[in-house]
Design a protein around this motif. Structure first.
Motif, PDB file in Angstrom:
ATOM      1  N   GLY A 156       0.790  -1.133  -0.088  1.00  0.00           N
ATOM      2  CA  GLY A 156       0.058  -0.073   0.035  1.00  0.00           C
ATOM      3  C   GLY A 156       0.912   1.274   0.152  1.00  0.00           C
ATOM      4  O   GLY A 156       0.288   2.318  -0.081  1.00  0.00           O
ATOM      5  N   MET A 157       2.110   1.133   0.133  1.00  0.00           N
ATOM      6  CA  MET A 157       3.167   2.274   0.186  1.00  0.00           C
ATOM      7  C   MET A 157       3.138   3.063  -1.212  1.00  0.00           C
ATOM      8  O   MET A 157       3.107   2.503  -2.258  1.00  0.00           O
ATOM      9  CB  MET A 157       4.322   1.832   0.812  1.00  0.00           C
ATOM     10  CG  MET A 157       5.347   3.022   0.957  1.00  0.00           C
ATOM     11  SD  MET A 157       7.049   2.471   1.438  1.00  0.00           S
ATOM     12  CE  MET A 157       6.583   1.337   2.939  1.00  0.00           C
ATOM     13  N   ASP A 158       3.278   4.326  -1.263  1.00  0.00           N
ATOM     14  CA  ASP A 158       3.580   5.006  -2.572  1.00  0.00           C
ATOM     15  C   ASP A 158       4.941   5.504  -2.487  1.00  0.00           C
ATOM     16  O   ASP A 158       5.362   5.958  -1.438  1.00  0.00           O
ATOM     17  CB  ASP A 158       2.522   6.181  -2.545  1.00  0.00           C
ATOM     18  CG  ASP A 158       1.161   5.960  -2.768  1.00  0.00           C
ATOM     19  OD1 ASP A 158       0.922   5.352  -3.736  1.00  0.00           O
ATOM     20  OD2 ASP A 158       0.278   6.674  -2.044  1.00  0.00           O
ATOM     21  N   VAL A 159       5.384   5.170  -3.754  1.00  0.00           N
ATOM     22  CA  VAL A 159       6.978   5.770  -3.575  1.00  0.00           C
ATOM     23  C   VAL A 159       6.813   6.724  -5.121  1.00  0.00           C
ATOM     24  O   VAL A 159       6.411   6.574  -6.005  1.00  0.00           O
ATOM     25  CB  VAL A 159       7.877   4.713  -4.168  1.00  0.00           C
ATOM     26  CG1 VAL A 159       9.080   5.249  -4.463  1.00  0.00           C
ATOM     27  CG2 VAL A 159       7.896   3.536  -2.970  1.00  0.00           C
ATOM     28  N   ARG A 160       7.370   8.313  -4.579  1.00  0.00           N
ATOM     29  CA  ARG A 160       7.053   9.363  -5.432  1.00  0.00           C
ATOM     30  C   ARG A 160       8.507   9.431  -6.020  1.00  0.00           C
ATOM     31  O   ARG A 160       9.366   9.867  -5.515  1.00  0.00           O
ATOM     32  CB  ARG A 160       6.673  10.462  -4.632  1.00  0.00           C
ATOM     33  CG  ARG A 160       5.247  10.464  -4.314  1.00  0.00           C
ATOM     34  CD  ARG A 160       5.006  11.326  -3.296  1.00  0.00           C
ATOM     35  NE  ARG A 160       3.921  11.184  -2.386  1.00  0.00           N
ATOM     36  CZ  ARG A 160       3.223  11.823  -1.343  1.00  0.00           C
ATOM     37  NH1 ARG A 160       4.048  12.703  -0.706  1.00  0.00           N
ATOM     38  NH2 ARG A 160       2.013  11.370  -0.795  1.00  0.00           N
ATOM     39  N   LEU A 161       8.659   9.460  -7.421  1.00  0.00           N
ATOM     40  CA  LEU A 161       9.822   9.401  -8.349  1.00  0.00           C
ATOM     41  C   LEU A 161       9.810  10.764  -8.957  1.00  0.00           C
ATOM     42  O   LEU A 161       8.950  11.388  -9.125  1.00  0.00           O
ATOM     43  CB  LEU A 161      10.064   8.434  -9.206  1.00  0.00           C
ATOM     44  CG  LEU A 161       9.826   6.942  -8.909  1.00  0.00           C
ATOM     45  CD1 LEU A 161       9.927   5.849 -10.146  1.00  0.00           C
ATOM     46  CD2 LEU A 161      11.011   6.601  -7.891  1.00  0.00           C
ATOM     47  N   PRO A 162      11.039  11.126  -9.183  1.00  0.00           N
ATOM     48  CA  PRO A 162      11.314  12.538  -9.589  1.00  0.00           C
ATOM     49  C   PRO A 162      11.021  12.511 -11.125  1.00  0.00           C
ATOM     50  O   PRO A 162      10.919  11.524 -11.887  1.00  0.00           O
ATOM     51  CB  PRO A 162      12.825  13.060  -9.362  1.00  0.00           C
ATOM     52  CG  PRO A 162      13.372  11.394  -9.345  1.00  0.00           C
ATOM     53  CD  PRO A 162      12.394  10.587  -8.801  1.00  0.00           C
ATOM     54  N   LEU A 192      10.981  10.412  -3.135  1.00  0.00           N
ATOM     55  CA  LEU A 192      12.484  10.377  -3.516  1.00  0.00           C
ATOM     56  C   LEU A 192      12.414  11.715  -4.730  1.00  0.00           C
ATOM     57  O   LEU A 192      13.530  11.563  -5.519  1.00  0.00           O
ATOM     58  CB  LEU A 192      12.743   9.214  -4.343  1.00  0.00           C
ATOM     59  CG  LEU A 192      12.799   7.979  -3.327  1.00  0.00           C
ATOM     60  CD1 LEU A 192      12.682   6.758  -3.956  1.00  0.00           C
ATOM     61  CD2 LEU A 192      13.763   8.112  -2.312  1.00  0.00           C
ATOM     62  N   ARG A 193      11.785  12.697  -4.641  1.00  0.00           N
ATOM     63  CA  ARG A 193      11.838  13.600  -5.806  1.00  0.00           C
ATOM     64  C   ARG A 193      13.005  14.600  -5.646  1.00  0.00           C
ATOM     65  O   ARG A 193      13.372  15.250  -6.640  1.00  0.00           O
ATOM     66  CB  ARG A 193      10.317  14.503  -5.817  1.00  0.00           C
ATOM     67  CG  ARG A 193       9.489  13.798  -6.464  1.00  0.00           C
ATOM     68  CD  ARG A 193       8.028  14.679  -6.275  1.00  0.00           C
ATOM     69  NE  ARG A 193       7.422  14.508  -4.862  1.00  0.00           N
ATOM     70  CZ  ARG A 193       6.438  15.329  -4.559  1.00  0.00           C
ATOM     71  NH1 ARG A 193       5.700  15.907  -5.591  1.00  0.00           N
ATOM     72  NH2 ARG A 193       6.156  15.540  -3.453  1.00  0.00           N
TER      73      ARG A 193
END
Length: 226
Positions: A156-162, A192-193
């Motif tokens: 359910g975790m979101d990983v925000r990429l640049p 991680l943006r």
């Protein structure tokens, strides 16, 4: 595949090139049933009917006297699922919509979400591949404003990429998982943006527990202190 229809003029039907479609689906799409006569069977019409099926890119239909029909198909290969505006579609590698997702045959395909994500599904799959063993935990990629990806993990975790160098950001995530097992933490999101920092958002329960811990660590003022 050889399907025999006896007593109605067509004694044998040869179908080649099927992968996702069943033989029955091909026969129905071509308009062939036990009453079909080879004499009156329209091969061009059958080809048009077959190519109207979103899973079929190209069809060749031939009548072979005295009693055979030959069908050769080139299917569109399902590549990914695309969710947009509340609907789910099966897409080809070039982003072309093959059909609506209405059965379980394609449930295991990668999932991309958002406007124009269908045209960049290969980009998402490349990112998953760069994640190595961690890639098996990535369940979907959401294209944000046509610029960058958010990844949804199986916990359910979101990983925000640049927008730029998302692959490098994924390497940082892999390192975090290797060193700190971040996927096991009570986190809603990992941002991680920014190249020089990682921002982690706790779940509501974890945030509440942390706030309580901080209260307990805050030294109480002694009596008489202002």
């Amino acid at each position: 595949m050889l399907a025999k229809l006896t007593g109605f003029g067509i004694e044998r039907i040869t179908i080649s090139g099927i992968a996702e479609l069943s033989e029955i689906e091909v026969l129905v799409a071509a308009g062939i049933d036990p009453k079909t006569s080879l004499v009156f069977f329209d091969a061009d019409e059958a080809r048009r009917r077959l190519e109207a099926n979103p899973l079929i890119r190209e069809a060749t239909v031939r009548k072979l006297y005295p009693g055979e029909v030959s069908i050769t198909l080139v299917e569109r290969e399902p590549y990914a699922l695309w969710q947009v505006k509340g609907e789910l579609f099966v897409i080809a590698a070039d982003g072309t919509v093959i059909d609506k997702m209405d059965d379980g045959r394609f449930a295991g395909l990668p999932l991309v979400v958002g406007a124009e994500a269908n045209m960049r599904a290969s980009e998402y799959l490349a990112l998953r591949a760069q994640a190595g063993a961690l890639g098996r935990h990535i369940r979907a990629g959401t294209l944000i404003s046509g610029r960058r990806w958010n990844l949804k993990l199986d916990n359910g975790m979101d990983v925000r990429l640049p927008e730029k160098a998302p692959g490098e950001a994924l390497k940082r995530l892999v390192a975090l998982e290797t060193d700190y097992r971040v996927l096991d933490k009570d986190l809603l999101a990992i941002d991680l943006r920014q190249a020089d920092r990682v921002v982690m958002r706790l779940t509501e329960e974890a945030a509440t527990a942390r706030a309580e811990q901080m209260k307990q660590k805050t030294p109480k003022k002694k009596g008489g202190e202002a």
